[in-house]
Write an enzyme that holds these catalytic residues in place. Structure first.
Site, mmCIF file in Angstrom:
data_model
loop_
_atom_site.group_PDB
_atom_site.id
_atom_site.type_symbol
_atom_site.label_atom_id
_atom_site.label_comp_id
_atom_site.label_asym_id
_atom_site.label_seq_id
_atom_site.Cartn_x
_atom_site.Cartn_y
_atom_site.Cartn_z
ATOM 1 N N CYS A 112 0.746 -0.949 0.279
ATOM 2 C CA CYS A 112 -0.084 0.111 -0.132
ATOM 3 C C CYS A 112 0.893 0.974 -0.424
ATOM 4 C CB CYS A 112 -0.930 0.092 1.020
ATOM 5 S SG CYS A 112 -1.621 -1.586 1.264
ATOM 6 N N THR A 113 0.733 2.324 -0.519
ATOM 7 C CA THR A 113 0.588 3.385 -0.068
ATOM 8 C C THR A 113 0.294 4.189 0.156
ATOM 9 O OG1 THR A 113 2.527 2.685 -2.224
ATOM 10 C CG2 THR A 113 2.283 5.117 -1.611
#
Lengths: 116, 261
Positions: free
Chosen positions: B1-2
């Site tokens: 994820c970012t």
């Protein structure tokens, strides 16, 4: 797969394609927990069943048969230990999807335990 | 994820995220896709949570997951959650829950619901996310509605070991300050990400290259579309703006050449 994953900043991706936008649903918190998810899960029933089936197989592969059986045999009991209203919501999702309660619980714990 | 929180020169806050999921869960060598990630995409929905006919908050969810991973509470705060990989992971908490009957720890699914439904301020949300004993370690990325309100809450499982609460956006309007954005992937802020999974460096590079004057939802979308920030695990990109209550989500695919994670 390219050798270097970063080759430059994307500057023209926006706006996203309208066809990629996701559908919107209302979750009515005034409804009983068992009933909150009925419309959404009815619409997504087949996709949810496909994913959970795959997760069962993957979990077995990751944990091995012994640990998988320990976990899966305890998932029904695990569901009974979930606090309200989440336990009732899981039961409602199970009813709307046709999945076992233990399978819906497995789906919901997947993100919690995946860090291993 | 970012996850990224950005603050423009006027102090307006923007929050964007990629949700990546399914690493090592069934690589399809023919299609060059991860099986679980592909199966998750049709389940991505936007949810408007209502009580008494009024919107309490909006989120982006996988249908059937009762927790919250991406959400906005209008005029109050925005929220996203990123996985944290540590040895004592969620499986330990789950075994404690199941085998030892330790039910005093909170599942992330439940604490996130409680925060979105119960917290009425950024500070209240931050306190709840920081001081609740958790089943699994995690990063909570929380943005407020006022300039400078943004933090990455790095959580261990216990409720007294919360790191990095000091990571905040600057209240300064100086464009030279690097504190006009926060970027969290899946690694602690005080260490460099591993060379084989460095999405932080490209994201920071692209934000700095664009500059604070260009901070906006389109910029966040472009940064989140930059490889390898966008990769084969990315199921959706979501954008949020707290003051308008705006939230949107779009399914993603990453055509080759594209990094697998």
């Amino acid at each position: 797969v390219q050798k270097s994953p970063f080759v430059g900043c994307e500057v023209n991706a926006f706006p996203p394609n309208k066809s990629a936008a996701v559908p919107k649903y209302v979750i009515n918190l005034n409804l009983a927990p068992q009933d909150r998810w009925t419309q959404l899960i009815t619409d997504k029933r087949d996709q949810l069943r496909a994913l959970v089936s795959d997760m069962r197989n993957l979990t077995r592969g990751l944990l091995g048969d012994w640990l998988f059986n320990v976990v899966i045999n305890n998932l029904d009991h695990l569901t009974t230990t979930l606090p309200s209203p989440y336990r009732e919501e899981v039961e409602g999702i199970s009813k709307a999807s046709g999945l076992l309660v233990s399978e819906v619980t497995l789906y919901n714990i997947f993100y919690e335990v995946f860090t291993f | 994820c970012t996850s990224i929180i950005g603050q423009d020169a006027n102090g307006k806050l923007y929050h964007g995220r990629n949700l990546d999921f399914g690493l090592f869960l069934g690589w399809n060598p023919k299609e060059h896709t991860w099986k679980v990630a592909e199966l998750l995409k049709p389940l991505v929905v936007q949810q408007e949570w209502q009580r008494d006919g009024k919107t309490v908050y909006e989120s982006v969810n996988y249908a059937g997951y009762v927790g919250v991973m991406t959400a906005v509470k209008k005029d109050k705060f925005t929220f996203s959650l990123d996985e944290r990989f540590v040895m004592e992971g969620g499986y330990v908490g789950l075994l404690e829950w199941m085998l030892l009957g330790d039910h005093k720890q909170k599942w992330n699914a439940f604490i996130t619901r409680e925060v979105m439904e119960g917290a009425e301020t950024y500070e209240a949300a931050k306190h709840m996310l920081s001081h609740t004993r958790l089943l699994a370690p995690v990063y909570f990325i929380l943005g407020g509605a006022k300039p400078g309100q943004g933090t990455i809450i790095t959580r261990w499982r216990d409720n007294f070991h919360t790191d990095d609460l000091s990571t905040k956006l600057s209240t300064s309007s100086s464009s030279s300050s690097s504190a006009w954005f926060l970027v969290e992937t899946n690694y602690d802020q005080w260490v460099s990400p591993p060379f084989y999974d460095d999405r932080r460096t490209p994201a920071v590079h692209c934000l700095r290259a664009a500059g604070r004057a260009n901070m906006s939802l389109p910029l966040l979308y472009n940064v989140l579309s930059t490889r390898p920030v966008l990769n084969k695990l990315t199921t959706y990109t979501s954008l949020m703006q707290v003051n308008s209550g705006e939230i949107g989500a779009w399914l993603r695919s990453c055509d080759d050449p594209c990094w697998p994670w």
